[in-house]
Design a protein around this motif. Structure first.
Motif, PDB file in Angstrom:
ATOM      1  N   ASN A  63      -4.872   6.440  -0.539  1.00 32.12           N
ATOM      2  CA  ASN A  63      -4.336   5.273   0.166  1.00 32.12           C
ATOM      3  C   ASN A  63      -4.781   4.065  -0.635  1.00 32.12           C
ATOM      4  OD1 ASN A  63      -5.307   3.129   2.749  1.00 32.12           O
ATOM      5  ND2 ASN A  63      -3.175   3.672   2.440  1.00 32.12           N
ATOM      6  N   ARG A  64      -3.880   3.607  -1.515  1.00 35.83           N
ATOM      7  CA  ARG A  64      -4.252   2.586  -2.490  1.00 35.83           C
ATOM      8  C   ARG A  64      -3.227   1.459  -2.520  1.00 35.83           C
ATOM      9  NH1 ARG A  64      -5.106   6.289  -7.708  1.00 35.83           N
ATOM     10  NH2 ARG A  64      -4.743   4.291  -8.740  1.00 35.83           N
ATOM     11  N   PRO A  65      -3.631   0.303  -3.045  1.00 41.99           N
ATOM     12  CA  PRO A  65      -2.699  -0.821  -3.150  1.00 41.99           C
ATOM     13  C   PRO A  65      -1.573  -0.538  -4.135  1.00 41.99           C
ATOM     14  CG  PRO A  65      -4.970  -1.548  -3.373  1.00 41.99           C
ATOM     15  CD  PRO A  65      -4.986  -0.061  -3.441  1.00 41.99           C
ATOM     16  N   GLY A  66      -0.405  -1.124  -3.854  1.00 38.21           N
ATOM     17  CA  GLY A  66       0.692  -1.124  -4.809  1.00 38.21           C
ATOM     18  C   GLY A  66       1.393   0.204  -4.975  1.00 38.21           C
ATOM     19  N   THR A  67       2.154   0.309  -6.070  1.00 35.34           N
ATOM     20  CA  THR A  67       2.999   1.472  -6.310  1.00 35.34           C
ATOM     21  C   THR A  67       2.924   1.999  -7.734  1.00 35.34           C
ATOM     22  OG1 THR A  67       4.879   0.042  -6.882  1.00 35.34           O
ATOM     23  CG2 THR A  67       4.671   0.684  -4.566  1.00 35.34           C
ATOM     24  N   GLN A  68       2.344   1.251  -8.649  1.00 38.62           N
ATOM     25  CA  GLN A  68       2.390   1.618 -10.072  1.00 38.62           C
ATOM     26  C   GLN A  68       1.737   2.972 -10.348  1.00 38.62           C
ATOM     27  OE1 GLN A  68       3.803  -0.317 -12.615  1.00 38.62           O
ATOM     28  NE2 GLN A  68       4.630  -1.577 -10.987  1.00 38.62           N
ATOM     29  N   TRP A  69       0.780   3.332  -9.564  1.00 39.72           N
ATOM     30  CA  TRP A  69      -0.038   4.521  -9.801  1.00 39.72           C
ATOM     31  C   TRP A  69       0.534   5.797  -9.212  1.00 39.72           C
ATOM     32  CZ3 TRP A  69      -1.524   6.878  -5.275  1.00 39.72           C
ATOM     33  CH2 TRP A  69      -1.412   6.095  -4.115  1.00 39.72           C
ATOM     34  N   HIS A 122       0.842  -1.192   0.000  1.00 39.85           N
ATOM     35  CA  HIS A 122       0.000   0.000   0.000  1.00 39.85           C
ATOM     36  C   HIS A 122       0.880   1.246   0.000  1.00 39.85           C
ATOM     37  CE1 HIS A 122      -3.041  -2.880   1.324  1.00 39.85           C
ATOM     38  NE2 HIS A 122      -3.958  -1.996   1.007  1.00 39.85           N
ATOM     39  N   THR A 123       0.369   2.299  -0.620  1.00 42.30           N
ATOM     40  CA  THR A 123       1.057   3.590  -0.642  1.00 42.30           C
ATOM     41  C   THR A 123       0.053   4.679  -0.314  1.00 42.30           C
ATOM     42  OG1 THR A 123       2.598   2.804  -2.338  1.00 42.30           O
ATOM     43  CG2 THR A 123       2.442   5.188  -2.025  1.00 42.30           C
ATOM     44  N   SER A 124       0.519   5.700   0.396  1.00 46.28           N
ATOM     45  CA  SER A 124      -0.326   6.839   0.747  1.00 46.28           C
ATOM     46  C   SER A 124       0.299   8.138   0.263  1.00 46.28           C
ATOM     47  CB  SER A 124      -0.535   6.925   2.263  1.00 46.28           C
ATOM     48  OG  SER A 124      -1.284   5.828   2.737  1.00 46.28           O
ATOM     49  N   ILE A 125      -0.549   9.022  -0.256  1.00 51.06           N
ATOM     50  CA  ILE A 125      -0.158  10.393  -0.556  1.00 51.06           C
ATOM     51  C   ILE A 125      -0.958  11.283   0.386  1.00 51.06           C
ATOM     52  CG2 ILE A 125      -0.087  12.231  -2.268  1.00 51.06           C
ATOM     53  CD1 ILE A 125       0.068  10.163  -4.451  1.00 51.06           C
ATOM     54  N   CYS A 126      -0.266  12.146   1.131  1.00 48.89           N
ATOM     55  CA  CYS A 126      -0.909  12.946   2.164  1.00 48.89           C
ATOM     56  C   CYS A 126      -0.613  14.422   1.976  1.00 48.89           C
ATOM     57  CB  CYS A 126      -0.445  12.490   3.549  1.00 48.89           C
ATOM     58  SG  CYS A 126      -0.752  10.733   3.876  1.00 48.89           S
ATOM     59  N   ILE A 127      -1.478  15.267   2.540  1.00 42.70           N
ATOM     60  CA  ILE A 127      -1.347  16.714   2.427  1.00 42.70           C
ATOM     61  C   ILE A 127      -1.427  17.346   3.805  1.00 42.70           C
ATOM     62  CG2 ILE A 127      -3.830  17.049   2.100  1.00 42.70           C
ATOM     63  CD1 ILE A 127      -3.237  19.391   0.273  1.00 42.70           C
ATOM     64  N   ALA A 186       9.427   4.224   0.068  1.00 45.99           N
ATOM     65  CA  ALA A 186       8.989   5.249  -0.893  1.00 45.99           C
ATOM     66  C   ALA A 186      10.159   5.991  -1.519  1.00 45.99           C
ATOM     67  CB  ALA A 186       8.049   6.241  -0.205  1.00 45.99           C
ATOM     68  N   GLY A 187      11.361   5.797  -0.985  1.00 43.62           N
ATOM     69  CA  GLY A 187      12.528   6.461  -1.556  1.00 43.62           C
ATOM     70  C   GLY A 187      12.746   6.137  -3.022  1.00 43.62           C
ATOM     71  N   SER A 188      12.204   5.017  -3.482  1.00 44.54           N
ATOM     72  CA  SER A 188      12.374   4.634  -4.888  1.00 44.54           C
ATOM     73  C   SER A 188      11.631   5.567  -5.839  1.00 44.54           C
ATOM     74  CB  SER A 188      11.878   3.199  -5.093  1.00 44.54           C
ATOM     75  OG  SER A 188      10.496   3.085  -4.768  1.00 44.54           O
ATOM     76  N   PHE A 189      10.699   6.380  -5.306  1.00 46.58           N
ATOM     77  CA  PHE A 189       9.952   7.312  -6.167  1.00 46.58           C
ATOM     78  C   PHE A 189      10.698   8.617  -6.428  1.00 46.58           C
ATOM     79  CE2 PHE A 189       6.339   5.226  -3.741  1.00 46.58           C
ATOM     80  CZ  PHE A 189       6.040   4.330  -4.751  1.00 46.58           C
ATOM     81  N   ILE A 190      11.710   8.911  -5.628  1.00 46.26           N
ATOM     82  CA  ILE A 190      12.296  10.251  -5.624  1.00 46.26           C
ATOM     83  C   ILE A 190      12.811  10.666  -6.998  1.00 46.26           C
ATOM     84  CG2 ILE A 190      14.175  11.662  -4.710  1.00 46.26           C
ATOM     85  CD1 ILE A 190      13.862  10.151  -2.049  1.00 46.26           C
ATOM     86  N   LYS A 191      13.638   9.851  -7.600  1.00 41.89           N
ATOM     87  CA  LYS A 191      14.245  10.231  -8.875  1.00 41.89           C
ATOM     88  C   LYS A 191      13.191  10.449  -9.954  1.00 41.89           C
ATOM     89  CE  LYS A 191      17.649   8.779 -12.324  1.00 41.89           C
ATOM     90  NZ  LYS A 191      18.635   7.725 -12.717  1.00 41.89           N
ATOM     91  N   GLU A 192      12.259   9.515 -10.092  1.00 43.43           N
ATOM     92  CA  GLU A 192      11.238   9.639 -11.125  1.00 43.43           C
ATOM     93  C   GLU A 192      10.329  10.832 -10.861  1.00 43.43           C
ATOM     94  OE1 GLU A 192       7.692   6.991 -13.290  1.00 43.43           O
ATOM     95  OE2 GLU A 192       8.861   6.131 -11.636  1.00 43.43           O
ATOM     96  N   ILE A 243       0.772   1.427   7.935  1.00 44.75           N
ATOM     97  CA  ILE A 243       1.192   2.608   8.678  1.00 44.75           C
ATOM     98  C   ILE A 243       1.433   3.802   7.768  1.00 44.75           C
ATOM     99  CG2 ILE A 243       3.705   2.266   8.587  1.00 44.75           C
ATOM    100  CD1 ILE A 243       1.691   3.011  11.788  1.00 44.75           C
ATOM    101  N   SER A 244       1.379   3.605   6.444  1.00 46.51           N
ATOM    102  CA  SER A 244       1.755   4.682   5.516  1.00 46.51           C
ATOM    103  C   SER A 244       0.901   5.945   5.647  1.00 46.51           C
ATOM    104  CB  SER A 244       1.737   4.167   4.074  1.00 46.51           C
ATOM    105  OG  SER A 244       0.442   3.814   3.644  1.00 46.51           O
ATOM    106  N   PRO A 245      -0.419   5.871   5.966  1.00 44.41           N
ATOM    107  CA  PRO A 245      -1.158   7.123   6.143  1.00 44.41           C
ATOM    108  C   PRO A 245      -0.620   7.977   7.284  1.00 44.41           C
ATOM    109  CG  PRO A 245      -2.666   5.281   5.839  1.00 44.41           C
ATOM    110  CD  PRO A 245      -1.310   4.695   6.052  1.00 44.41           C
ATOM    111  N   LEU A 246      -0.222   7.335   8.377  1.00 46.34           N
ATOM    112  CA  LEU A 246       0.283   8.068   9.531  1.00 46.34           C
ATOM    113  C   LEU A 246       1.659   8.672   9.251  1.00 46.34           C
ATOM    114  CD1 LEU A 246       0.130   8.992  12.449  1.00 46.34           C
ATOM    115  CD2 LEU A 246       0.896   6.700  13.155  1.00 46.34           C
TER     116      LEU A 246
END
Length: 503
Positions: free
Chosen positions: A367-373, A347-352, A398-404, A472-475
């Protein structure tokens, strides 16, 4: 001579008592359409006629969002034995093979003999239906490698669970039968198989919890109960449980707030197949043979679900957190966004975070499954909100997203060091305690806080990622987003025209 219990049941039972076709506990994410009706029709064409409750489970479990994706990443059906959950599994597997185009479906059971029996049932359905059989390329019956493969490449494999079974596969759909016996080892082997799948789905099916062995079932059930309590569906879980609201030990002293475990209506509430393939006479024989606690578990759905360390709001109290709910709260610019992913990348979360008068508003945007999106969605949000920064812990998954993300957005992602993460967590905690923070009462965030634990970072602490039993990703996401409001942000230097001279 008839027993008093039998006399009571006979006196109170309606003439044709039917099982409840809707579960007592249910939470379903919103959906705009469903592949369920097609799956039900396909099953019927193979001679598998589903009861109304089975049709309901398929319909909500195969719900679809506006873009045609599964509305639920996880689907759980908890119902007492001999009610027909196997038919739901068979209909879902037929749909995966013949309707949904799933490349690999993995059917996993706790015991090998259960997996083999399931293989034989689905094979019989396919072999005895000409329109299904003619699309089969091969059937593997080698022990331990049982599988059905279609001419078009779709495969259905059957595995007995172990710490290593399922490793090396890439599953589009995982069916976890006997989910009341399901722990971390099996989940660790199977869940990562879905990381690279665009639109995966997991189905859990079984009966009530049986104690320490029901670790994963307890986790998803807690999420369902939290969603029902908050009034907001879990965004990725469809959970259906047929059970009564009672426990034998509790009811021995106070039955006022519980279903009566001796009443025929309680059997009907927990057994949707009552009146279809299950009779009250049979359940009464079970009651006389079993002890009251075993009967409550096996026939009335009263489970024993293990608690986990940190599953009792041990870091921030439930009352403290709920006191900060402002349902109509909205963040104000400038905004800070953060991304976090679970260690398993499930799961991955994007928060504001943004100001709301004198306090800070935090919210889970996704807060959705996976990482492709993730990166595509981040680009959409960046264009809409123009945040002052994006925050990602470089040492986290989530560090793998930084460069892209930096290349896509043309920005520099703010990457906190370990001491920054500790400070962010401490600041978040202080803001909650001093009521300098508000939120809108989202279930994923509440579930994360309920199971949150601390991990030491030198003399300070941060949120523990592993061994907490919840996403725990939302928190972590809202914690980093709040910190980002005051983090130093690299400003791009103004471009200087080449003909301008400097003194």
């Amino acid at each position: 001579m008839r027993s008093k219990l039998a006399e009571r049941s006979a006196a109170t039972a309606p003439e044709r008592l039917r099982g409840a076709q809707r579960p007592r506990i249910e939470t379903v994410p919103p959906y705009v359409s469903s592949a369920g009706p097609e799956a039900i029709e396909l099953a019927a064409s193979a001679g598998l006629i589903l009861d109304p409750w089975q049709q309901h489970a398929l319909t909500v479990g195969l719900g679809e969002t506006a873009d045609g994706r599964h509305s639920a990443f996880e689907v759980a059906v908890t119902v007492s034995r001999q009610n027909g959950k196997g038919s739901i599994i068979e209909a879902r597997e037929l749909a995966g093979l013949y309707l949904l185009g799933e490349g690999l479906i993995i059917h996993s059971a706790h015991e090998f003999k259960t997996a083999i029996e399931a293989f034989r049932r689905i094979e019989s359905l396919i072999v005895n239906a000409d329109h299904l059989r003619k699309r089969v390329a091969r059937v593997r019956r080698t022990t331990g490698e049982e599988a059905i493969e279609l001419i078009t490449g779709q495969r259905l494999r059957f595995l007995a669970r172990s710490g290593g079974s399922g490793r090396g596969f890439t599953g589009d759909c995982i069916i976890l039968d006997e989910d009341m016996i399901l722990g971390d080892d099996a989940m660790g082997a199977l869940m990562p198989t879905m990381a690279a799948v665009d639109d995966p789905q997991v189905w859990y099916l079984g009966s009530a919890g049986i104690g320490a062995q029901s670790l994963q079932l307890a986790r998803i059930r807690r999420r369902a109960l939290a969603a029902m309590e908050s009034g907001e569906p879990d965004p990725s879980l469809a959970y259906l449980e047929w059970s009564i609201n009672a426990h034998v030990k509790e009811c021995a002293t106070n039955c006022a707030d519980h279903d009566d475990p001796l009443a025929p209506e309680s059997v009907a509430k927990a057994n949707p197949a009552l009146g279809y393939r299950l009779t009250l006479e049979h359940t009464e024989r079970e009651r006389r043979t079993m002890g009251p606690e075993i009967f409550a578990r096996e026939r009335l759905g009263v489970g024993d679900y293990p608690a986990e360390e940190g599953d009792s709001w041990s870091v921030i109290g439930k009352d403290v957190w709920e006191a900060l709910v402002e349902a109509d709260s909205q963040p104000e610019a400038p905004y800070s966004f953060a991304i976090d992913t679970t260690p398993e990348r499930s799961h991955t979360s994007i928060c504001i975070a943004g100001r709301n008068d004198a306090v800070v508003h935090v919210e889970v945007i996704e807060n959705r499954p996976g990482t492709q999106w993730v990166v595509d969605r981040a680009a959409e949000l960046h264009e809409k909100w123009s945040p002052r920064c994006w925050v990602i812990d470089p040492s986290s998954p989530a560090g793998s997203f930084i460069k892209e993300l930096e290349e896509r957005l043309g920005i520099e992602v703010v990457t906190p060091r370990a001491r920054d993460v500790a400070q962010a967590t401490g600041q978040f905690y202080d803001a909650v305690v001093s009521q300098q923070l508000v939120h809108i009462g989202q279930a994923p965030l509440s579930v994360a806080l309920a199971g949150a634990r601390k991990r030491d970072l030198g003399e300070a602490w941060a949120w523990a990622r592993r061994g907490v039993g919840v996403d725990i990703s939302p928190l972590v996401g809202v914690t980093l987003a709040r910190w980002g409001l005051s983090a130093e942000v690299e400003e791009k230097p103004d471009e200087v025209e080449p003909w301008i001279a400097f003194d």
